[in-house]
Design a protein around this motif. Structure first.
Motif, mmCIF file in Angstrom:
data_model
loop_
_atom_site.group_PDB
_atom_site.id
_atom_site.type_symbol
_atom_site.label_atom_id
_atom_site.label_comp_id
_atom_site.label_asym_id
_atom_site.label_seq_id
_atom_site.Cartn_x
_atom_site.Cartn_y
_atom_site.Cartn_z
ATOM 1 N N PRO A 1 2.572 127.222 65.954
ATOM 2 C CA PRO A 1 2.136 127.374 67.217
ATOM 3 C C PRO A 1 3.439 128.096 67.647
ATOM 4 O O PRO A 1 3.079 129.171 68.382
ATOM 5 N N LEU B 1 -10.147 136.321 74.015
ATOM 6 C CA LEU B 1 -9.694 135.176 74.431
ATOM 7 C C LEU B 1 -9.276 134.490 75.666
ATOM 8 O O LEU B 1 -10.170 133.386 75.899
ATOM 9 N N LEU C 1 -14.931 128.196 77.506
ATOM 10 C CA LEU C 1 -14.484 126.569 77.146
ATOM 11 C C LEU C 1 -15.028 125.663 78.195
ATOM 12 O O LEU C 1 -15.420 124.634 78.472
ATOM 13 N N GLN D 1 -20.250 118.892 80.290
ATOM 14 C CA GLN D 1 -19.713 118.012 79.418
ATOM 15 C C GLN D 1 -19.638 116.013 80.483
ATOM 16 O O GLN D 1 -19.595 115.889 80.357
ATOM 17 N N LEU E 1 1.641 123.759 75.104
ATOM 18 C CA LEU E 1 0.949 123.160 73.659
ATOM 19 C C LEU E 1 0.315 122.026 73.300
ATOM 20 O O LEU E 1 0.033 121.187 72.159
ATOM 21 N N LEU F 1 -10.556 128.224 68.976
ATOM 22 C CA LEU F 1 -10.422 127.713 70.687
ATOM 23 C C LEU F 1 -10.995 126.605 71.127
ATOM 24 O O LEU F 1 -10.788 126.010 71.548
ATOM 25 N N PHE F 2 -12.576 126.949 70.143
ATOM 26 C CA PHE F 2 -13.924 126.097 70.653
ATOM 27 C C PHE F 2 -13.139 124.659 69.709
ATOM 28 O O PHE F 2 -14.246 123.116 70.622
ATOM 29 N N LYS G 1 -11.323 122.742 70.724
ATOM 30 C CA LYS G 1 -10.728 121.396 71.978
ATOM 31 C C LYS G 1 -11.527 121.090 71.860
ATOM 32 O O LYS G 1 -11.270 119.583 72.768
ATOM 33 N N VAL G 2 -12.944 121.149 71.666
ATOM 34 C CA VAL G 2 -13.960 119.988 71.951
ATOM 35 C C VAL G 2 -14.341 119.076 71.491
ATOM 36 O O VAL G 2 -15.224 117.916 71.978
ATOM 37 N N TYR H 1 -6.370 120.149 67.974
ATOM 38 C CA TYR H 1 -4.600 121.186 67.446
ATOM 39 C C TYR H 1 -5.201 122.050 66.726
ATOM 40 O O TYR H 1 -3.908 122.679 67.181
ATOM 41 N N ARG I 1 -4.720 124.731 69.397
ATOM 42 C CA ARG I 1 -2.343 125.387 69.284
ATOM 43 C C ARG I 1 -2.518 126.782 69.743
ATOM 44 O O ARG I 1 -1.868 127.199 69.654
ATOM 45 N N ILE I 2 -3.079 126.826 68.339
ATOM 46 C CA ILE I 2 -2.467 128.805 67.978
ATOM 47 C C ILE I 2 -3.002 129.462 68.732
ATOM 48 O O ILE I 2 -2.842 130.274 69.407
ATOM 49 N N PRO I 3 -4.588 129.413 69.330
ATOM 50 C CA PRO I 3 -4.908 130.798 70.610
ATOM 51 C C PRO I 3 -4.330 130.395 71.366
ATOM 52 O O PRO I 3 -4.112 131.228 72.821
ATOM 53 N N ILE I 4 -4.124 129.787 71.793
ATOM 54 C CA ILE I 4 -2.655 129.019 73.331
ATOM 55 C C ILE I 4 -1.946 129.788 73.594
ATOM 56 O O ILE I 4 -1.867 130.245 74.316
#
Lengths: 213, 254, 289
Positions: A6, A42, A49, A56, A209, B79-80, B82-83, B89, B92-95
């Motif tokens: 990252p 994104l 998301l 949830q 991160l 990103l998905f 994350k759920v 982990y 973290r790359i797309p974030i």
């Protein structure tokens, strides 16, 4: 790898985006335009998301009939109906006679607009209860506010004698002290943005991160 | 005019008054429409995000045989993750990607437009200003030598007020105090404009309830004033019933 | 009851009475309208003049960034602006960075365009909504075709006659930002106006106006319309003979309602301060007698 990758992505993408300003060549901009497009996708995915997270959190509360479950059920039903109407409408969803457009016009619009218009009432209440000219600072703030409020509407121009001067005084406040203060804030914020941007790109700032990033 | 539009306009007015009922007190009618709003707005955002970016920029491009959107698709899948805690982990790359992209564009944008341009425009040509407006010109809303110097002095004082590396004593204290006064004038002006903005929004809602925001022929068909009256009666009635129930409950508990 | 007690009670009265007064000050002037004239300020005049100087046939980029909450302030401007642009025989490319703008923009754009016999795709186009906020703005600055591959109807914009020769923001002689906040005018100025030296004008909500005035004074904006009064002034310039048949000038109609609303708030500030000043000495000395 979990930590380094990252940071490498942050550095490479950040440097390329900063470079766009200094390298105004169309080939370079083809690269940045591609990165921007991925960023747009994104950003759109982040909405989904958020949606997953919302379901949830709320669905179990409805199933377990926790406090205010009925309201949460209304929310989830509204959510499902809106998404279904949008999906069924497809690219014509905003056309006349579409359920999705109807939901926007007659549910979303009044609710959204009225939520924000409530603030007018709370500002009135705050004006009455909280705005006191306790010292010179507060008196100046209130004085400027009153001049702007009077001079910005037609009645300000209609007052005999001072009506000619009120808009000029208001314009002076907006053009001189207001600009001085705003520019100071802009300059401070810009310096902050540059510093934060550099910290992020160089990997000094890593809070985005996660805790072990 | 279709019946659905007329019914919709009546519902719209009813919902408006349901929200306004919060001004009386936090009540079940308000809570109900508040959650309705949340559901509709989140659903709407998701649909528009899909049709506004995901479909044209990924799906349709892939269908056209372009391959670069595959990278975006992979980033979205990461990103998905994350759920799913086990794979979170990967998100973290797309974030990192999106944060870096924003940091990059903010950095140059702020430095160029907010820093350089604003600083460059703050020092006026005093001789030219004096020649054009003199010391003070009412005709030009107070433009002149005095205002130009006030602007530079005010800006410098505000900046120094936020400078904490030197103690605010003696001369610095005076300058800092002047900066605060300039800031107060600016915040007062902002408050005036905020009042105007909020009242404007309220005017918009009342225009709808009185039918003043529609073409005249539409307003005659919809009868918004009647809708307002009927909605008001229904909501006030419901609030009365709610209050009576509440006081009965309290009585039973007490 | 002493005057002190009356004033103390007045200061702590149920805020719902204040709310009721606010409601009356808004509804009353709508039921019993009165019209006071108003002047057009320099910023709105400059905005109008910037459009007037464009040669007919030019293509203008309009970013409609608002939501239902800001419609009372910005829809009158947007409506008048479209009328102004089409009347001047300018071509219009509209896009939006706010997801809740398209349902408002689409029918309005079509209605005004039809009034002027303008053809979709040739004289005007609506590219729809794009997420990404500042990234989308950067994308508009670099490559519109990549950022908005399709218009709101799903047509590829490369195939539209109006888009030929307009690949990025700097190809347009004018950018109009109708902005209700973030992302909006400020982000356009930060991201692309300065970098590409774009000619740009803005209509914003009253809340944003004090923030944008420095941009106007620095020449980054060529014109600025702030809040409902700004929209009303622009309506006055675009519709000097009053509204079109069957239509209304919403901002002009509403700006006079603002009079009483503002006077009410000023009255509350003054009353609150007078009551506070009169009760302060005794309250400081130990409360009510």
């Amino acid at each position: 790898m979990r930590r380094t990758a990252p940071l490498v992505v942050t550095f490479v993408v950040g440097v390329i985006m900063v470079g766009e300003y200094f390298i105004p060549h169309y080939r370079y901009r083809m690269i940045t335009a591609e990165l921007i497009e991925w960023g747009l996708v994104l950003a759109a995915a982040a909405f989904v998301l958020g949606l997953i997270n919302l379901v949830q959190v709320n669905l179990p509360k409805v199933i377990r009939r926790e406090q205010d479950w009925a309201y949460k059920l209304v929310m989830l039903i509204a959510l499902v109906c809106t998404i279904t109407a949008g999906a069924l409408g497809g690219k014509d969803r905003l056309g006349d006679g579409q359920i999705y457009k109807w939901i926007f016009d007659f549910l979303f619009t009044p609710l959204n607009a009225t939520m924000f218009s409530l603030l007018a009432f709370y500002i009135a209440s705050a004006a009455f209860r909280a705005f006191r000219a306790r010292n010179v600072d507060a008196a100046l703030l209130l004085g400027a506010a009153v001049v702007v409020m009077i001079a910005r509407v037609p009645i300000g121009e209609s007052i005999p004698v001072i009506g000619d001067y009120l808009p000029k005084i208001m314009n002076w406040i907006m053009d001189v002290p207001n600009i001085a203060a705003r520019r100071a804030i802009f300059i401070g914020a810009a310096l902050g943005a540059v510093a934060t941007g550099l910290r992020v790109i160089l990997g000094i700032e890593r809070s985005h991160l996660g805790s072990d990033g | 005019m279709p019946t659905t539009e007329i019914v919709g306009a009546w519902i719209s007015i009813f919902l408006t008054l349901c929200i306004f009922s919060y001004l009386y007190d936090d009540n079940p009618i308000y809570k109900l429409v508040e959650h309705l709003f949340l559901g509709v707005s989140i659903g709407y955002s998701v649909v528009e995000a899909y049709f506004g970016a995901f479909k044209p920029n990924v799906i349709n491009k892939l269908a056209d045989g372009q391959l670069t959107p595959l990278v975006a698709l992979v980033l979205v899948l990461m990103l998905f993750s994350k759920v799913i805690p086990r794979f979170s982990y990967l998100a973290r790359i797309p974030i990192a990607f999106i944060v870096a992209a924003f940091a990059g564009v903010k950095l140059t944008g702020e430095a160029n437009s907010n820093l350089m341009t604003q600083v460059a425009q703050s020092m006026p040509n005093l001789a030219a200003v004096y020649a054009e407006h003199g010391l003070w010109s009412w005709d030009a809303d107070g433009a002149g030598l005095f205002s130009s110097l006030f602007l530079v002095a005010g800006l410098s004082a505000c900046l120094l007020h936020f400078y904490f590396s030197a103690p605010h004593q003696r001369g610095m204290k005076v300058v800092s105090r002047f900066g605060v006064l300039v800031l107060m004038l600016s915040f007062g002006a902002s408050f005036g404009y905020t009042v105007m903005g909020r009242i404007s929004l309220c005017i918009g809602r009342v225009q709808e309830m009185l039918g003043l925001n529609r073409p005249i022929d539409e307003a005659e068909i919809i009868q918004p004033q009647l809708a307002t009256l009927v909605s008001l009666v229904v909501i006030v009635g419901s609030l009365v019933v709610w209050r009576v129930q509440q006081s009965r409950q309290r009585g039973a508990e007490g | 009851m002493t005057l002190f007690e009356v004033l103390e009670r007045f200061q702590t009265m149920d805020r719902r009475w204040v709310f009721l007064g606010m409601a009356i000050s808004i509804v009353a002037p709508m039921l019993f309208p009165f019209n006071l004239g108003f002047k057009v300020d320099e910023r709105v005049q400059s905005l109008y003049d910037t459009i007037e100087t464009l040669p007919p046939g030019s293509t203008v980029l309009v970013s409609a960034d608002f939501d239902p909450a800001s419609l009372p302030e910005l829809e009158p401007f947007f409506r008048a602006n479209l009328e102004h642009l089409f009347r001047r025989d300018l071509k219009v490319v509209v896009l939006s960075l706010w997801e809740s703008a398209p349902p408002v923009v689409k029918p309005l754009l079509r209605r005004v365009a039809e009034r002027h016999d303008k053809a979709y795709g040739t004289d005007y186009v609506f590219l729809g909504f794009k997420t990404g906020k500042e990234l989308a703005i950067k994308g508009i600055g670099e490559n519109i075709f990549k950022t908005f591959p399709e218009d709101i109807e799903g047509t590829k914009i490369t195939s539209l006659p109006i888009m030929q020769g307009f690949k990025q923001a700097k190809d347009f002689p004018l950018l109009v930002s109708v902005s209700a906040g973030f992302p909006g005018t400020k982000e356009y100025v930060l991201q692309i106006q300065g970098q590409y030296d774009l000619t740009m004008i803005s209509a914003c909500t009253a809340v944003s106006a004090p923030d944008y005035i420095p941009f106007y004074k620095a020449g980054q904006l060529r014109g600025l319309s702030g809040g409902m009064p700004g929209s009303a002034q622009y309506e006055k310039l675009v519709f000097p003979d009053g509204p079109l048949p069957g239509e209304r000038l919403l901002a002009t109609q509403a700006v006079n309602v603002l009079n009483l609303g503002h006077l009410y708030i000023i009255g509350l500030i003054i009353l609150g301060n007078v009551a506070w000043l009169l009760t302060r000495p005794r309250a400081a000395a130990g409360g009510s007698a």
